[in-house]
Write a protein that holds these residues in place. Structure first.
Motif, PDB file in Angstrom:
ATOM      1  N   ASP A 151      45.823  35.760  43.200  1.00 46.11           N
ATOM      2  CA  ASP A 151      47.205  35.830  43.693  1.00 46.11           C
ATOM      3  C   ASP A 151      47.625  37.280  43.912  1.00 46.11           C
ATOM      4  OD1 ASP A 151      47.362  33.084  43.555  1.00 46.11           O
ATOM      5  OD2 ASP A 151      48.425  33.045  41.624  1.00 46.11           O
ATOM      6  N   PHE A 152      47.233  38.149  42.981  1.00 46.72           N
ATOM      7  CA  PHE A 152      47.590  39.567  43.082  1.00 46.72           C
ATOM      8  C   PHE A 152      46.908  40.216  44.289  1.00 46.72           C
ATOM      9  CE2 PHE A 152      46.526  44.015  41.935  1.00 46.72           C
ATOM     10  CZ  PHE A 152      47.806  44.531  41.869  1.00 46.72           C
ATOM     11  N   ILE A 153      45.630  39.927  44.481  1.00 44.39           N
ATOM     12  CA  ILE A 153      44.872  40.498  45.600  1.00 44.39           C
ATOM     13  C   ILE A 153      45.496  40.087  46.935  1.00 44.39           C
ATOM     14  CG2 ILE A 153      42.649  40.422  46.822  1.00 44.39           C
ATOM     15  CD1 ILE A 153      42.504  42.094  44.316  1.00 44.39           C
ATOM     16  N   GLU A 154      45.835  38.818  47.054  1.00 44.93           N
ATOM     17  CA  GLU A 154      46.408  38.331  48.316  1.00 44.93           C
ATOM     18  C   GLU A 154      47.814  38.879  48.543  1.00 44.93           C
ATOM     19  OE1 GLU A 154      45.943  34.064  48.116  1.00 44.93           O
ATOM     20  OE2 GLU A 154      43.930  34.195  48.995  1.00 44.93           O
ATOM     21  N   LYS A 155      48.580  39.006  47.476  1.00 46.99           N
ATOM     22  CA  LYS A 155      49.934  39.558  47.593  1.00 46.99           C
ATOM     23  C   LYS A 155      49.897  41.021  48.031  1.00 46.99           C
ATOM     24  CE  LYS A 155      54.017  40.689  44.813  1.00 46.99           C
ATOM     25  NZ  LYS A 155      54.604  40.693  43.442  1.00 46.99           N
ATOM     26  N   GLU A 156      48.956  41.791  47.467  1.00 48.35           N
ATOM     27  CA  GLU A 156      48.883  43.230  47.739  1.00 48.35           C
ATOM     28  C   GLU A 156      48.181  43.556  49.055  1.00 48.35           C
ATOM     29  OE1 GLU A 156      50.075  45.880  45.930  1.00 48.35           O
ATOM     30  OE2 GLU A 156      51.151  44.427  44.695  1.00 48.35           O
ATOM     31  N   LYS A 157      47.444  42.588  49.605  1.00 52.10           N
ATOM     32  CA  LYS A 157      46.748  42.762  50.889  1.00 52.10           C
ATOM     33  C   LYS A 157      45.790  43.957  50.865  1.00 52.10           C
ATOM     34  CE  LYS A 157      50.482  40.600  53.528  1.00 52.10           C
ATOM     35  NZ  LYS A 157      51.481  40.745  54.625  1.00 52.10           N
ATOM     36  N   PHE A 158      44.875  43.920  49.911  1.00 51.68           N
ATOM     37  CA  PHE A 158      43.870  44.973  49.814  1.00 51.68           C
ATOM     38  C   PHE A 158      42.884  44.883  50.977  1.00 51.68           C
ATOM     39  CE2 PHE A 158      45.208  44.763  45.339  1.00 51.68           C
ATOM     40  CZ  PHE A 158      45.390  46.113  45.079  1.00 51.68           C
ATOM     41  N   ASP A 159      42.333  46.025  51.331  1.00 50.27           N
ATOM     42  CA  ASP A 159      41.292  46.078  52.356  1.00 50.27           C
ATOM     43  C   ASP A 159      39.901  45.904  51.748  1.00 50.27           C
ATOM     44  OD1 ASP A 159      43.026  46.883  54.670  1.00 50.27           O
ATOM     45  OD2 ASP A 159      43.392  48.599  53.347  1.00 50.27           O
ATOM     46  N   VAL A 160      39.746  46.364  50.504  1.00 52.30           N
ATOM     47  CA  VAL A 160      38.441  46.363  49.839  1.00 52.30           C
ATOM     48  C   VAL A 160      38.629  45.967  48.378  1.00 52.30           C
ATOM     49  CG1 VAL A 160      36.442  47.769  49.160  1.00 52.30           C
ATOM     50  CG2 VAL A 160      37.616  48.235  51.332  1.00 52.30           C
ATOM     51  N   VAL A 161      37.707  45.156  47.858  1.00 50.19           N
ATOM     52  CA  VAL A 161      37.620  44.907  46.413  1.00 50.19           C
ATOM     53  C   VAL A 161      36.239  45.364  45.963  1.00 50.19           C
ATOM     54  CG1 VAL A 161      37.675  43.217  44.555  1.00 50.19           C
ATOM     55  CG2 VAL A 161      39.198  42.947  46.519  1.00 50.19           C
ATOM     56  N   HIS A 162      36.215  46.285  45.009  1.00 48.02           N
ATOM     57  CA  HIS A 162      34.974  46.955  44.599  1.00 48.02           C
ATOM     58  C   HIS A 162      34.791  46.764  43.097  1.00 48.02           C
ATOM     59  CE1 HIS A 162      32.409  50.887  45.054  1.00 48.02           C
ATOM     60  NE2 HIS A 162      31.801  49.963  44.321  1.00 48.02           N
ATOM     61  N   SER A 163      33.751  46.033  42.710  1.00 48.93           N
ATOM     62  CA  SER A 163      33.528  45.733  41.289  1.00 48.93           C
ATOM     63  C   SER A 163      32.370  46.542  40.715  1.00 48.93           C
ATOM     64  CB  SER A 163      33.264  44.234  41.093  1.00 48.93           C
ATOM     65  OG  SER A 163      32.211  43.781  41.923  1.00 48.93           O
ATOM     66  N   HIS A 164      32.452  46.746  39.397  1.00 51.95           N
ATOM     67  CA  HIS A 164      31.434  47.508  38.662  1.00 51.95           C
ATOM     68  C   HIS A 164      31.141  46.775  37.361  1.00 51.95           C
ATOM     69  CE1 HIS A 164      31.826  51.356  41.032  1.00 51.95           C
ATOM     70  NE2 HIS A 164      32.965  50.768  41.346  1.00 51.95           N
ATOM     71  N   GLY A 165      29.989  46.106  37.274  1.00 54.60           N
ATOM     72  CA  GLY A 165      29.617  45.448  36.031  1.00 54.60           C
ATOM     73  C   GLY A 165      29.522  43.939  36.164  1.00 54.60           C
ATOM     74  N   LEU A 166      28.875  43.318  35.191  1.00 60.63           N
ATOM     75  CA  LEU A 166      28.560  41.892  35.244  1.00 60.63           C
ATOM     76  C   LEU A 166      29.797  41.006  35.373  1.00 60.63           C
ATOM     77  CD1 LEU A 166      26.675  39.467  35.008  1.00 60.63           C
ATOM     78  CD2 LEU A 166      26.600  39.825  32.532  1.00 60.63           C
ATOM     79  N   VAL A 167      30.735  41.111  34.443  1.00 56.63           N
ATOM     80  CA  VAL A 167      31.924  40.253  34.484  1.00 56.63           C
ATOM     81  C   VAL A 167      32.802  40.580  35.696  1.00 56.63           C
ATOM     82  CG1 VAL A 167      33.979  39.487  33.228  1.00 56.63           C
ATOM     83  CG2 VAL A 167      31.838  39.902  31.986  1.00 56.63           C
ATOM     84  N   PRO A 168      33.064  41.857  35.995  1.00 52.66           N
ATOM     85  CA  PRO A 168      33.799  42.162  37.228  1.00 52.66           C
ATOM     86  C   PRO A 168      33.139  41.599  38.484  1.00 52.66           C
ATOM     87  CG  PRO A 168      33.795  44.076  35.804  1.00 52.66           C
ATOM     88  CD  PRO A 168      32.864  43.084  35.173  1.00 52.66           C
ATOM     89  N   ASP A 169      31.802  41.591  38.524  1.00 54.59           N
ATOM     90  CA  ASP A 169      31.109  41.026  39.684  1.00 54.59           C
ATOM     91  C   ASP A 169      31.374  39.528  39.815  1.00 54.59           C
ATOM     92  OD1 ASP A 169      30.050  43.456  40.423  1.00 54.59           O
ATOM     93  OD2 ASP A 169      28.115  43.126  39.453  1.00 54.59           O
TER      94      ASP A 169
END
Length: 351
Positions: free
Chosen positions: A73-91
């Motif tokens: 919900d937060f990602i869609e509300k903020e309209k990010f261009d990129v989501v970049h994860s680092h690590g097992l759980v974030p992935d």
């Protein structure tokens, strides 16, 4: 460009430090960053204030029952261009977002280790292999970037294609030289003290070489064991964790690591940024950052070869300024961030 970085916590560790190094440069590249964390920090090792000093917004999502949906919900509300994860759980979270989002954006992960090597050595054969399989599942649908050429090659061997953007560190504008008053050649290891870092091998060597001083700086699962082994050895000092690593880099004469597994070793790059010649074990990530002008590679777990490498470094007269300049040209954090931003822009066009 709005970029969301997902990390487990802002607790001091390699991947978190890489993200921090990247974000010291975000204003130069017109990036608007937000960090999402998934668990509370270790309060003794938190870097949250460091990120906040950079002006980076941090959002916490700790409720496991609603975590992924709340982040979506937060990602869609903020309209990010990129989501970049680092690590097992974030992935895993990033992969979930990629599947569930209504508007397609660019989803990328940085691979900081080769899981079938790192996890098996740190977690044991059975649990390590389970974690490795989980890691591969998590990143399946994400754009994958390895933090070193070595990690890229490891993934290629099992049929997984990755891009490569090497880790970078924050360099001073010029080499900071400090007068050294060491009575004996002083060797430094600074970093996590785990079995895969193989500090015990170095301890065994220096216990039989009182003509050298050996400083061990850091903490980790093997800290108490190493401290106990060194308690009666006058030429070995175990300092524990430090908030001022540059003081040790500037006071030591040489940097040494017998690690059996790395992504791209930040502590080695930091040592080189202080002009220290390095004595490094013969794993591929060490070879990747090394050159004949910066130190010597030795055959790991071979005491005689280590002894020869140390003698060679002491007698070679390395140029500290040359070590600094050569390392800065390839591994400065601005170089790293510029490559990531170029990738963000390039891939965004194809979505």
């Amino acid at each position: 460009m709005k970029v969301c970085y997902i990390i487990t916590t802002t607790t001091n560790c390699g991947p978190v430090n890489v993200v921090y190094n990247m974000l010291t440069e975000y204003r130069k590249f017109n990036v608007i960053p937000t960090i999402i964390t998934l668990k509370p920090d270790d309060s003794q090792k938190s870097r949250q204030k460091d990120f906040e000093k950079l002006g980076v917004r941090i959002k916490h999502f700790f409720d496991l029952k609603t975590q992924k949906k709340d982040i979506l919900d937060f990602i869609e509300k903020e309209k990010f261009d990129v989501v970049h994860s680092h690590g097992l759980v974030p992935d895993y979270v990033n992969s979930y977002l990629e599947k569930k989002e209504k508007v397609k954006i660019f989803h990328i992960t940085t691979l900081h280790n080769y899981p079938f090597d790192d996890y098996v050595k740190s977690k044991g054969f059975l649990f390590g292999n389970v974690m490795a399989v989980l890691q591969l599942t998590a990143v399946k649908n994400l754009y994958k970037v390895a933090c070193s050429k070595s990690i890229c090659s490891d993934f290629n061997r099992i049929g997984i294609k990755t891009d490569v953007i090497q880790n970078g560190i924050i360099f001073p504008d010029k080499l900071v030289k400090q007068k050294k008053n060491n009575q004996k050649p002083t060797f430094l290891y600074l970093g996590r003290i785990h079995k895969r870092k193989n500090v015990e091998f170095l301890v065994k060597y220096f216990q039989f070489h009182p003509e050298y001083d050996f400083w061990i700086v850091g903490d980790g699962a093997e800290y108490e064991n190493i401290k106990e082994q060194c308690a009666s050895t006058a030429n070995i000092t175990v300092f524990g964790k430090t908030e001022t690593p540059n003081e040790f880099y500037q006071k030591a004469d040489y940097y040494i690591s017998a690690s059996t597994s790395e992504g791209l070793p930040l502590s080695v790059l930091e040592a080189m940024s202080s002009g220290l010649p390095c004595i490094l074990s013969d794993i591929n990530p060490h070879k990747e950052v090394m050159s004949p002008d910066k130190g010597v590679i030795f055959k790991n777990n071979d005491i005689d070869d280590l002894d020869e490498a140390i003698k060679k470094v002491i007698n070679s007269g390395f140029d500290a300024t040359k070590i600094f300049e050569e390392t800065k040209s390839k591994f400065d954090t601005e170089v790293m961030m510029s490559k990531y931003v170029d990738l963000y822009k390039k891939q965004e066009k194809h979505i």
